[in-house]
Design a protein around this motif. Structure first.
Motif, PDB file in Angstrom:
ATOM      1  N   PRO A  45      86.933-111.218  21.616  1.00 39.02           N
ATOM      2  CA  PRO A  45      85.532-110.607  21.761  1.00 39.02           C
ATOM      3  C   PRO A  45      84.449-110.999  21.302  1.00 39.02           C
ATOM      4  O   PRO A  45      83.287-110.391  21.561  1.00 39.02           O
ATOM      5  N   ALA A  46      84.514-112.181  20.333  1.00 37.40           N
ATOM      6  CA  ALA A  46      83.125-112.583  19.638  1.00 37.40           C
ATOM      7  C   ALA A  46      82.968-114.081  19.848  1.00 37.40           C
ATOM      8  O   ALA A  46      82.034-114.505  19.317  1.00 37.40           O
ATOM      9  N   CYS A  47      83.699-114.733  20.847  1.00 32.36           N
ATOM     10  CA  CYS A  47      83.459-116.066  21.128  1.00 32.36           C
ATOM     11  C   CYS A  47      82.444-116.109  21.703  1.00 32.36           C
ATOM     12  O   CYS A  47      82.045-115.455  22.677  1.00 32.36           O
ATOM     13  N   GLN A  48      81.599-117.418  21.568  1.00 32.95           N
ATOM     14  CA  GLN A  48      80.321-117.748  22.107  1.00 32.95           C
ATOM     15  C   GLN A  48      80.479-119.105  22.797  1.00 32.95           C
ATOM     16  O   GLN A  48      80.997-119.942  22.148  1.00 32.95           O
ATOM     17  N   VAL A  49      80.098-119.227  24.149  1.00 35.07           N
ATOM     18  CA  VAL A  49      80.230-120.358  24.942  1.00 35.07           C
ATOM     19  C   VAL A  49      78.957-120.886  25.257  1.00 35.07           C
ATOM     20  O   VAL A  49      78.045-120.069  25.660  1.00 35.07           O
ATOM     21  N   HIS A  50      78.401-122.088  24.698  1.00 33.96           N
ATOM     22  CA  HIS A  50      77.113-122.755  24.822  1.00 33.96           C
ATOM     23  C   HIS A  50      77.364-123.798  26.106  1.00 33.96           C
ATOM     24  O   HIS A  50      78.160-124.690  25.916  1.00 33.96           O
ATOM     25  N   ALA A  51      76.633-123.498  27.220  1.00 32.73           N
ATOM     26  CA  ALA A  51      77.074-124.678  28.342  1.00 32.73           C
ATOM     27  C   ALA A  51      75.843-125.388  28.365  1.00 32.73           C
ATOM     28  O   ALA A  51      74.741-125.128  28.246  1.00 32.73           O
ATOM     29  N   PHE A  52      75.787-126.741  28.774  1.00 33.07           N
ATOM     30  CA  PHE A  52      75.126-127.834  28.892  1.00 33.07           C
ATOM     31  C   PHE A  52      75.081-128.522  30.331  1.00 33.07           C
ATOM     32  O   PHE A  52      76.077-129.118  30.333  1.00 33.07           O
ATOM     33  N   ASP A  53      74.278-128.475  31.139  1.00 34.58           N
ATOM     34  CA  ASP A  53      74.280-129.174  32.443  1.00 34.58           C
ATOM     35  C   ASP A  53      73.029-129.589  32.720  1.00 34.58           C
ATOM     36  O   ASP A  53      71.908-128.653  32.844  1.00 34.58           O
ATOM     37  N   LEU A  54      72.833-130.881  32.865  1.00 25.25           N
ATOM     38  CA  LEU A  54      71.322-131.381  33.331  1.00 25.25           C
ATOM     39  C   LEU A  54      70.888-130.974  34.528  1.00 25.25           C
ATOM     40  O   LEU A  54      69.580-130.665  34.806  1.00 25.25           O
TER      41      LEU A  54
END
Length: 370
Positions: free
Chosen positions: A174-183
């Protein structure tokens, strides 16, 4: 100044225009200052050459002297892996595969030599769908137990259909964070799922708040508008990444289809293969220091990269990963080409763990879990 000029200078629209020009200039200068210059893949290969030739991370140096069960397991895996490297290097030379065998035959050649001999010392978990899009992760329960607020970086995955890994990671904690990167991420509305239209079973309200989408390339200096991993982690206040995922969703298309798709989609195809430059850039940036992530989940699409034309080139790239402390623990071929297209497999999926530094997968001071 004339009375007319004075009246114009006091006009709200005039002031707004000046403000816009000023902010635009500041933004441009900031971007010019913060964006590193482009580099070629050959530059990155040269920048990491000394690391692979002199670093002692290529040898067995895991937890020397420790007598715990985890330490002994890791040391045994490293001894087996080093023995396998010796066999591999001899076999590559004896068979004449390196340096100049064409990489166009990679479907039947590389995976006979580069194998996941290192063993994950914890249970392996399938995260995401059982089909395309899901990934194998080493010791997931141990990672989440040691860090409930886990950090996941996801690179170059501009597709809702291939985001099951990210969705499942968010569901498992419930606390994980996903940081996504796409040009080349397509513009989206504030209410949309970060990778486009969400599937019916995705609770975007609950999960979407923990996805942070960034429209720039991360750690790939061969393209414009890129940022280094270290600078992004500093800006976001991250000291550690639990899982780094490098995956491009577009598959190989024939020249006939490429000519008939949009320029945006064509650009995405051209970016396939960026995993090679991206990982070398991260290794070069951190030098002999441990890499800042616990494990790497990477999709290798070698046929779509101009940087991989011979087995010798792939061999050099693979050695850079090994000497940076990355050990392959799992491998599978993408079955979509076989099942749907009746073609040879063109994509492979790998899981590496980092055997350097201190983190949940190799730290034997943490409680045994599971």
């Amino acid at each position: 100044m004339s009375s007319m000029s004075q009246r114009l200078s006091q006009h709200p629209r005039y002031l707004a225009l000046l403000g816009t020009l000023f902010l635009g200039t500041v933004y441009f200068l900031y971007q010019a200052h913060s964006a590193a210059p482009k580099m070629q893949y050959t530059d990155l290969l040269a920048a990491t050459k000394d690391l692979s030739s002199s670093s002692n991370t290529c040898g067995a140096n895991i937890l020397p002297g420790a007598e715990t069960h985890l330490a002994l397991t890791l040391q045994g895996s490293e001894r087996r892996y080093q023995r396998m490297i010796g066999i591999r290097e001899k076999f590559l030379v004896e068979t004449g595969v390196i340096p100049n065998t064409a990489f166009s035959d990679w479907r039947s050649i590389p995976w006979d030599f580069f194998i996941p001999e290192f063993t994950c010392p914890h249970p392996m978990y399938r995260v995401g769908t059982v089909a395309e899009g899901g990934k194998w992760v080493c010791g997931l329960e141990r990672v989440l137990h040691s860090n409930p607020n886990c950090i996941v970086y996801s690179l170059n995955n501009n597709s809702a259909s291939y985001s099951s890994f990210e969705v499942n990671m968010l569901e498992k904690s419930p606390a994980c964070q996903v940081h996504a990167f796409d040009l080349n991420a397509a513009p989206r509305t504030a209410s949309s799922w970060p990778w486009g239209d969400a599937a019916d079973n995705i609770d975007t309200t609950l999960l979407g708040s923990r996805v942070h989408f960034n429209r720039f390339a991360l750690a790939n200096p061969t393209v414009p508008n890129h940022h280094s991993l270290k600078s992004v982690m500093g800006t976001l206040g991250h000291e550690w990444i639990d899982i780094l995922k490098v995956c491009i969703s577009f598959r190989f298309l024939s020249s006939y289809h490429v000519e008939r798709i949009s320029r945006f989609a064509r650009r995405q195809i051209e970016l396939n293969g960026s995993e090679f430059a991206t990982l070398l850039s991260i290794i070069a940036e951190y030098g002999n220091k441990p890499l800042p992530f616990g494990q790497l989940v990477v999709t290798i699409q070698a046929l779509q990269s101009e940087d991989m034309t011979t087995m010798g080139q792939f061999h050099q790239w693979w050695q850079r990963l090994e000497c940076a402390g990355l050990r392959p623990v799992y491998f599978e071929l993408g079955m979509m080409d076989i099942n749907n297209r009746r073609q040879d497999p063109g994509v492979s999926y790998w899981t590496f763990i980092n055997v350097r530094g201190t983190h949940a997968l190799i730290d034997d001071t943490l409680p045994e879990y599971p």
